[in-house]
Scaffold this motif. Sequence first.
Motif, mmCIF file in Angstrom:
data_model
loop_
_atom_site.group_PDB
_atom_site.id
_atom_site.type_symbol
_atom_site.label_atom_id
_atom_site.label_comp_id
_atom_site.label_asym_id
_atom_site.label_seq_id
_atom_site.Cartn_x
_atom_site.Cartn_y
_atom_site.Cartn_z
ATOM 1 N N GLY A 98 0.799 -1.222 0.000
ATOM 2 C CA GLY A 98 0.000 0.000 0.000
ATOM 3 C C GLY A 98 0.830 1.269 0.000
ATOM 4 O O GLY A 98 2.068 1.230 0.032
ATOM 5 N N PRO A 99 0.135 2.393 -0.019
ATOM 6 C CA PRO A 99 0.832 3.671 -0.151
ATOM 7 C C PRO A 99 1.475 4.119 1.154
ATOM 8 O O PRO A 99 1.177 3.588 2.231
ATOM 9 N N SER A 100 2.309 5.123 1.043
ATOM 10 C CA SER A 100 2.819 5.804 2.224
ATOM 11 C C SER A 100 1.741 6.781 2.704
ATOM 12 O O SER A 100 1.017 7.376 1.901
ATOM 13 N N ILE A 101 1.616 6.920 4.006
ATOM 14 C CA ILE A 101 0.605 7.800 4.601
ATOM 15 C C ILE A 101 1.304 8.837 5.476
ATOM 16 O O ILE A 101 2.154 8.486 6.311
ATOM 17 N N LEU A 102 0.915 10.097 5.278
ATOM 18 C CA LEU A 102 1.306 11.167 6.203
ATOM 19 C C LEU A 102 0.047 11.553 6.960
ATOM 20 O O LEU A 102 -0.967 11.898 6.350
ATOM 21 N N ARG A 103 0.118 11.468 8.270
ATOM 22 C CA ARG A 103 -1.065 11.688 9.095
ATOM 23 C C ARG A 103 -0.826 12.906 9.986
ATOM 24 O O ARG A 103 0.219 13.011 10.644
ATOM 25 N N ILE A 104 -1.791 13.805 9.984
ATOM 26 C CA ILE A 104 -1.715 14.993 10.845
ATOM 27 C C ILE A 104 -2.942 14.974 11.744
ATOM 28 O O ILE A 104 -4.084 15.061 11.265
ATOM 29 N N GLN A 105 -2.697 14.850 13.021
ATOM 30 C CA GLN A 105 -3.810 14.838 13.973
ATOM 31 C C GLN A 105 -4.090 16.255 14.466
ATOM 32 O O GLN A 105 -3.176 17.100 14.534
ATOM 33 N N GLN A 106 -5.355 16.504 14.810
ATOM 34 C CA GLN A 106 -5.766 17.782 15.414
ATOM 35 C C GLN A 106 -5.172 18.961 14.642
ATOM 36 O O GLN A 106 -4.421 19.764 15.210
ATOM 37 N N VAL A 107 -5.505 19.052 13.380
ATOM 38 C CA VAL A 107 -4.902 20.068 12.522
ATOM 39 C C VAL A 107 -5.183 21.473 13.045
ATOM 40 O O VAL A 107 -6.214 21.742 13.665
ATOM 41 N N VAL A 108 -4.214 22.357 12.764
ATOM 42 C CA VAL A 108 -4.328 23.776 13.091
ATOM 43 C C VAL A 108 -4.124 24.562 11.801
ATOM 44 O O VAL A 108 -3.652 24.019 10.798
ATOM 45 N N ARG A 109 -4.468 25.859 11.833
ATOM 46 C CA ARG A 109 -4.398 26.679 10.618
ATOM 47 C C ARG A 109 -2.983 26.692 10.042
ATOM 48 O O ARG A 109 -2.790 26.733 8.837
ATOM 49 N N GLU A 164 18.041 10.940 -7.313
ATOM 50 C CA GLU A 164 17.081 11.498 -8.251
ATOM 51 C C GLU A 164 15.681 11.233 -7.720
ATOM 52 O O GLU A 164 15.234 10.085 -7.668
ATOM 53 N N GLN A 165 15.036 12.282 -7.331
ATOM 54 C CA GLN A 165 13.709 12.142 -6.731
ATOM 55 C C GLN A 165 12.655 12.651 -7.700
ATOM 56 O O GLN A 165 12.803 13.707 -8.299
ATOM 57 N N TYR A 166 11.591 11.899 -7.810
ATOM 58 C CA TYR A 166 10.471 12.241 -8.673
ATOM 59 C C TYR A 166 9.285 12.605 -7.789
ATOM 60 O O TYR A 166 8.902 11.839 -6.912
ATOM 61 N N PHE A 167 8.721 13.777 -8.069
ATOM 62 C CA PHE A 167 7.695 14.316 -7.198
ATOM 63 C C PHE A 167 6.291 14.042 -7.719
ATOM 64 O O PHE A 167 6.041 14.025 -8.924
ATOM 65 N N GLY A 168 5.393 13.859 -6.763
ATOM 66 C CA GLY A 168 3.977 13.796 -7.092
ATOM 67 C C GLY A 168 3.407 15.185 -7.239
ATOM 68 O O GLY A 168 4.093 16.181 -7.013
ATOM 69 N N PRO A 169 2.102 15.261 -7.591
ATOM 70 C CA PRO A 169 1.475 16.568 -7.827
ATOM 71 C C PRO A 169 1.152 17.316 -6.543
ATOM 72 O O PRO A 169 0.804 18.494 -6.594
ATOM 73 N N GLY A 170 1.252 16.649 -5.392
ATOM 74 C CA GLY A 170 1.018 17.316 -4.120
ATOM 75 C C GLY A 170 -0.416 17.219 -3.639
ATOM 76 O O GLY A 170 -1.359 16.991 -4.419
ATOM 77 N N THR A 171 -0.568 17.370 -2.335
ATOM 78 C CA THR A 171 -1.887 17.516 -1.702
ATOM 79 C C THR A 171 -1.909 18.881 -1.052
ATOM 80 O O THR A 171 -1.034 19.210 -0.237
ATOM 81 N N ARG A 172 -2.901 19.684 -1.445
ATOM 82 C CA ARG A 172 -3.039 21.012 -0.869
ATOM 83 C C ARG A 172 -4.045 20.951 0.272
ATOM 84 O O ARG A 172 -5.228 20.749 0.040
ATOM 85 N N LEU A 173 -3.515 21.124 1.479
ATOM 86 C CA LEU A 173 -4.337 21.044 2.688
ATOM 87 C C LEU A 173 -4.729 22.450 3.123
ATOM 88 O O LEU A 173 -3.868 23.328 3.270
ATOM 89 N N THR A 174 -6.019 22.625 3.318
ATOM 90 C CA THR A 174 -6.529 23.889 3.841
ATOM 91 C C THR A 174 -7.239 23.599 5.154
ATOM 92 O O THR A 174 -8.153 22.752 5.203
ATOM 93 N N VAL A 175 -6.823 24.299 6.186
ATOM 94 C CA VAL A 175 -7.462 24.134 7.494
ATOM 95 C C VAL A 175 -8.299 25.378 7.778
ATOM 96 O O VAL A 175 -7.786 26.506 7.759
ATOM 97 N N THR A 176 -9.571 25.136 7.998
ATOM 98 C CA THR A 176 -10.475 26.287 8.215
ATOM 99 C C THR A 176 -10.816 26.454 9.687
ATOM 100 O O THR A 176 -10.580 25.543 10.489
#
Lengths: 115, 113
Positions: free
Chosen positions: A73-84, A103-115
């Motif tokens: 399975g994939p790698s997971i980055l987990r952020i608990q109790q997110v803040v702005r 040589e590192q190949y990048f993904g398109p990214g995840t844009r996280l918005t905390v409201t």
Amino acid sequence: NAGVMQNPRHLVRRRGQEARLRCSPMKGHSHVYWYRQLPEEGLKFMVYLQKENIIDESGMPKERFSAEFPKEGPSILRIQQVVRGDSAAYFCASSQRQSEIYEQYFGPGTRLTVT
Amino acid sequence: GEDVEQSLFLSVREGDSSVINCTYTDSSSTYLYWYKQEPGAGLQLLTYIFSNMDMKQDQRLTVLLNKKDKHLSLRIADTQTGDSAIYFCAENDSSSNTGKLIFGQGTTLQVKP
């Protein structure tokens, strides 16, 4: 050969919720890096993983953040109790590391918005 | 600690050459990289140079490395509007031997028609 996949591409969370970001490396790549890009800044290293092992987490905040790269399975980055202040683009990169060339190949990214 | 610095903005006319500059502090870095980021996208590896080289050319791209001054530049010949993007300079962190990269803050290249 598909590139590095990340999902979701965009994630909105309220303060206090959890965010889970997923990264599937390129086929044949067993090394995964996570970077964070704050607005108007460059990328900052967070963590480096190989299958089932965290190799270097020197860039990870000490609390609320964790990462894993299971055998399947994939790698997971987990952020608990997110803040702005967690609002950022999170990029995953993968590498084959067959030689000295990091040589590192990048993904398109995840844009996280905390409201 | 290690640091990578870039100028923030460069504007050129289509057809001109662009030169993006970068300075770094880690003299032990073995590789230096240039990445391109288009709006809303990930980073695309453009080219890299081994630290024992002075120059590397790849089609319209020329990388110059001055190891004494710890200065790296990327020259784009015949710049096109499609070259408009943010360009990041990066070095590998030689202290860790894990391949992690240290990035500059990025140079926004604006190409005017």
